[in-house]
Scaffold this motif. Structure first.
Motif, short mmCIF file in Angstrom:
data_model
loop_
_atom_site.label_atom_id
_atom_site.label_comp_id
_atom_site.label_asym_id
_atom_site.label_seq_id
_atom_site.Cartn_x
_atom_site.Cartn_y
_atom_site.Cartn_z
N LEU A 157 25.36 -2.80 16.25
CA LEU A 157 24.09 -3.47 16.52
C LEU A 157 23.03 -3.10 15.49
CD1 LEU A 157 23.92 -3.20 20.42
CD2 LEU A 157 24.44 -5.23 19.05
N LEU A 158 22.99 -1.84 15.09
CA LEU A 158 22.01 -1.45 14.07
C LEU A 158 22.38 -2.04 12.72
CD1 LEU A 158 21.05 2.25 14.90
CD2 LEU A 158 20.04 0.11 15.69
N PHE A 159 23.67 -2.09 12.43
CA PHE A 159 24.12 -2.69 11.18
C PHE A 159 23.75 -4.16 11.13
CE2 PHE A 159 27.13 -4.37 8.07
CZ PHE A 159 27.04 -3.42 7.06
N GLY A 160 23.79 -4.81 12.31
CA GLY A 160 23.45 -6.23 12.38
C GLY A 160 22.01 -6.52 12.04
N GLU A 161 21.16 -5.50 12.09
CA GLU A 161 19.75 -5.69 11.72
C GLU A 161 19.57 -5.82 10.22
OE1 GLU A 161 17.10 -6.03 13.78
OE2 GLU A 161 18.64 -6.21 15.32
N THR A 162 20.58 -5.37 9.46
CA THR A 162 20.53 -5.46 7.99
C THR A 162 21.81 -6.11 7.49
OG1 THR A 162 21.43 -3.21 7.81
CG2 THR A 162 19.06 -3.46 7.76
N PRO A 163 21.98 -7.42 7.66
CA PRO A 163 23.22 -8.11 7.30
C PRO A 163 23.65 -7.81 5.87
CG PRO A 163 21.71 -9.59 8.43
CD PRO A 163 20.94 -8.34 8.15
N HIS A 164 24.95 -7.68 5.70
CA HIS A 164 25.48 -7.32 4.39
C HIS A 164 26.88 -7.91 4.26
CE1 HIS A 164 26.73 -4.92 0.92
NE2 HIS A 164 25.47 -4.58 0.77
N GLU A 165 27.27 -8.28 3.04
CA GLU A 165 28.58 -8.86 2.81
C GLU A 165 29.70 -7.89 3.17
OE1 GLU A 165 28.70 -10.15 -1.20
OE2 GLU A 165 27.30 -11.80 -0.91
N LEU A 166 29.43 -6.59 3.17
CA LEU A 166 30.46 -5.61 3.48
C LEU A 166 30.58 -5.36 4.97
CD1 LEU A 166 29.89 -2.95 0.66
CD2 LEU A 166 31.61 -4.75 0.77
N GLY A 167 29.98 -6.21 5.80
CA GLY A 167 30.01 -6.02 7.25
C GLY A 167 31.40 -5.79 7.82
N PRO A 168 32.38 -6.66 7.57
CA PRO A 168 33.72 -6.44 8.12
C PRO A 168 34.34 -5.12 7.68
CG PRO A 168 33.48 -8.69 7.33
CD PRO A 168 32.26 -7.95 6.87
N LEU A 169 34.17 -4.76 6.41
CA LEU A 169 34.72 -3.50 5.92
C LEU A 169 34.02 -2.32 6.57
CD1 LEU A 169 36.58 -1.91 4.06
CD2 LEU A 169 34.87 -2.16 2.25
N ALA A 170 32.70 -2.42 6.72
CA ALA A 170 31.94 -1.34 7.34
C ALA A 170 32.39 -1.10 8.78
CB ALA A 170 30.45 -1.65 7.30
N VAL A 171 32.59 -2.18 9.53
CA VAL A 171 33.05 -2.04 10.91
C VAL A 171 34.46 -1.46 10.95
CG1 VAL A 171 33.55 -3.25 13.07
CG2 VAL A 171 31.55 -3.90 11.71
N GLY A 172 35.31 -1.92 10.04
CA GLY A 172 36.67 -1.38 9.98
C GLY A 172 36.68 0.11 9.70
N LEU A 173 35.86 0.56 8.77
CA LEU A 173 35.79 1.99 8.45
C LEU A 173 35.19 2.78 9.61
CD1 LEU A 173 34.67 1.86 4.70
CD2 LEU A 173 36.93 2.48 5.61
N LEU A 174 34.26 2.17 10.33
CA LEU A 174 33.71 2.82 11.52
C LEU A 174 34.81 3.07 12.55
CD1 LEU A 174 31.36 3.77 13.34
CD2 LEU A 174 31.01 1.35 13.95
N VAL A 175 35.69 2.11 12.74
CA VAL A 175 36.79 2.26 13.69
C VAL A 175 37.76 3.35 13.23
CG1 VAL A 175 38.80 1.10 14.71
CG2 VAL A 175 36.59 -0.07 14.60
#
Length: 240
Positions: A157-175
């Motif tokens: 949710l916090l990441f969604g406040e600052t949209p970025h092209e690396l979103g899918p990779l960032a979520v994957g690394l978070l998991v």
């Protein structure tokens, strides 16, 4: 709602196909990845999320009821462009996530069908489909799932406040990080559909030696992630 169904079913199916697949590759006998260990499973699930998010990008890629409930609790009026956060759309997300999870689990079983046929340990078979605790203590297992899912949904949710092209990779690394750090006690479901959908498929499929689907534990990886997601949604309001 048609867009929600199409993309969320496809994204969640991709997530579960690759996620259940990596566990099967590590746990079942006579596979190329047999014995690959916990880090392989953690990275496999992280990359599964990466792929699922890309597939479901048009709907905001919830692919997880905990994320859906977290967004609802956050008070957001819109999470994906053009898709309002309301009761009807929430039900559509939840239904699509469950359907996609069941499809993905079935496809993973089809890939490893011959290996399932030869597996003798019921725990190994169920462990490829659903999570289970290393030390069974329903209360503490619940707490683990709440905390791990809070981390997932809060950061998303916090990441969604600052949209970025690396979103899918960032979520994957978070998991991957959650699996490596918090996944040991329960196997980190952190997604009600991820656990319940494949557990239902496990119960339905004619797998030899599969044993019980462990329904006594099944409420933990459903209720824990939902509670964690809602808490994360409420907490995120202080950071908007």
């Amino acid at each position: 709602m048609g867009t929600i169904f199409l993309y969320e079913i496809a994204g969640t199916a991709m997530l579960i196909l690759l996620g259940v697949g990596v566990v099967a590759n590590v746990v079942l006998g006579k596979t190329k990845g047999n014995g690959g260990g916990w880090l392989l499973i953690s990275f496999g699930w992280g990359l599964a999320v990466f792929a699922g998010v890309f597939v479901a990008f048009k709907t905001g890629a919830h692919i997880n009821p905990a994320v859906t409930f977290g967004i609802l609790a956050s008070g957001a009026e819109e999470y994906a462009p053009g898709i309002a956060v309301n009761f009807g759309n929430t039900i559509a997300y939840l239904a699509a996530e469950m359907i996609g999870a069941m499809i993905g689990a079935f496809l993973a079983w089809a890939v490893y069908k011959k290996h399932y046929d030869e597996e003798k340990e019921a725990g190994n078979i169920l462990g490829t489909f659903s999570t289970g605790p290393e030390v069974r203590s329903y209360g503490w297992n619940f707490v683990t799932e709440v905390i791990a899912t809070f981390v997932l949904v809060f950061v998303i949710l916090l990441f969604g406040e600052t949209p970025h092209e690396l979103g899918p990779l960032a979520v994957g690394l978070l998991v991957v990080a959650i699996g490596a750090s918090l996944g040991g006690p329960t196997g980190y479901a952190i997604n009600p559909a991820r656990d319940l959908g494949p557990r239902i498929v496990h119960a339905l499929l004619p797998i030899q030696n599969k044993g019980s689907s462990d329904w006594a534990y099944s409420w933990v990886p459903v209720a824990g992630p939902i509670v964690g997601g809602v808490i994360a949604g409420v907490a995120s309001q202080a950071f908007v």
